[in-house]
Design an enzyme around this catalytic site. Sequence first.
Site, PDB file in Angstrom:
ATOM      1  N   CYS A   1       0.835  -1.208   0.000  1.00 51.05           N
ATOM      2  CA  CYS A   1       0.000   0.000   0.000  1.00 51.05           C
ATOM      3  C   CYS A   1       0.865   1.252   0.000  1.00 51.05           C
ATOM      4  O   CYS A   1       0.536   2.248  -0.650  1.00 51.05           O
ATOM      5  CB  CYS A   1      -0.900   0.040   1.230  1.00 51.05           C
TER       6      CYS A   1
HETATM    7  C1  BEZ Z   1       0.614  -4.722   1.825  1.00 54.12           C
HETATM    8  O1  BEZ Z   1       0.074  -3.670   1.551  1.00 54.12           O
HETATM    9  O2  BEZ Z   1       1.821  -4.855   1.792  1.00 54.12           O
HETATM   10  C2  BEZ Z   1      -0.219  -5.943   2.210  1.00 54.12           C
HETATM   11  C3  BEZ Z   1      -1.390  -5.779   2.933  1.00 54.12           C
HETATM   12  C4  BEZ Z   1      -2.134  -6.903   3.271  1.00 54.12           C
HETATM   13  C5  BEZ Z   1      -1.694  -8.158   2.876  1.00 54.12           C
HETATM   14  C6  BEZ Z   1      -0.534  -8.290   2.138  1.00 54.12           C
HETATM   15  C7  BEZ Z   1       0.205  -7.183   1.792  1.00 54.12           C
END
Ligand code: BEZ
Length: 224
Positions: free
Chosen positions: A49
Amino acid sequence: MSTRNSLNIGDKFPNFQAETSDGQIDFYEWMENSWAILFSHPADYTPVCTTELSRVANLVPEFKKRNIKPIALSCDSVESHRGWIEDIKSYGSLSSFNYPIIADDKRELAVKFNMLDKDEIGKDGIPLTCRAVFVIDNHKKLRLQILYPATTGRNFEEILRVIDSMQLTDNKKVATPADWKNGEDCMVLPTIRESDIPNLFPRGITTVEVPSGKRYIRRTPQPE
Ligand code: BEZ
């Protein structure tokens, strides 16, 4: 009765009010007369994100050229978003952060817009949102929706590419072929009669020969 919306392309995107990192908004008022891209995130302080929010901040001038306002959503509080924004700025070498992040810590919008990912459970044991993308036009119509799993970051160049295609084909009688990019040849709409071609496509068309003998694959330079 379910409170979930099952939205389809062409549906009016419902208005909502929300707390964001830039204060309280009414979505329609915030949009004004522009298009919007609303994209959701599983949680704050997550690596994928962070790359996505930083990428969109860098692409804001590209969205602006197309009259599009970006807005993110993540299932945490405004306070958490404000702290995370400092990390996003640092990660993307950004001097400022130029669009709002909705605080959906109670998952109300995630439920309303059917964005929960049952396979992604947060710290509190409740499902997080997947990576949903909604593109809404200036008439508040849903024009594009894509759902990505939490473990796959989005390709925002692709989303800009689709926006270019939608904004072109709204006004010109063409469709865009596979892997099309802005400036490349387009396809003449199947509904256009041969007799209307000289008027509608003064730059000419090329009809591709196919075994069926049907003259339906008609290319033309991208209309101005
Ligand atoms: C991320 O944004 O890195 C992420 C969030 C939830 C699950 C896997 C990755």
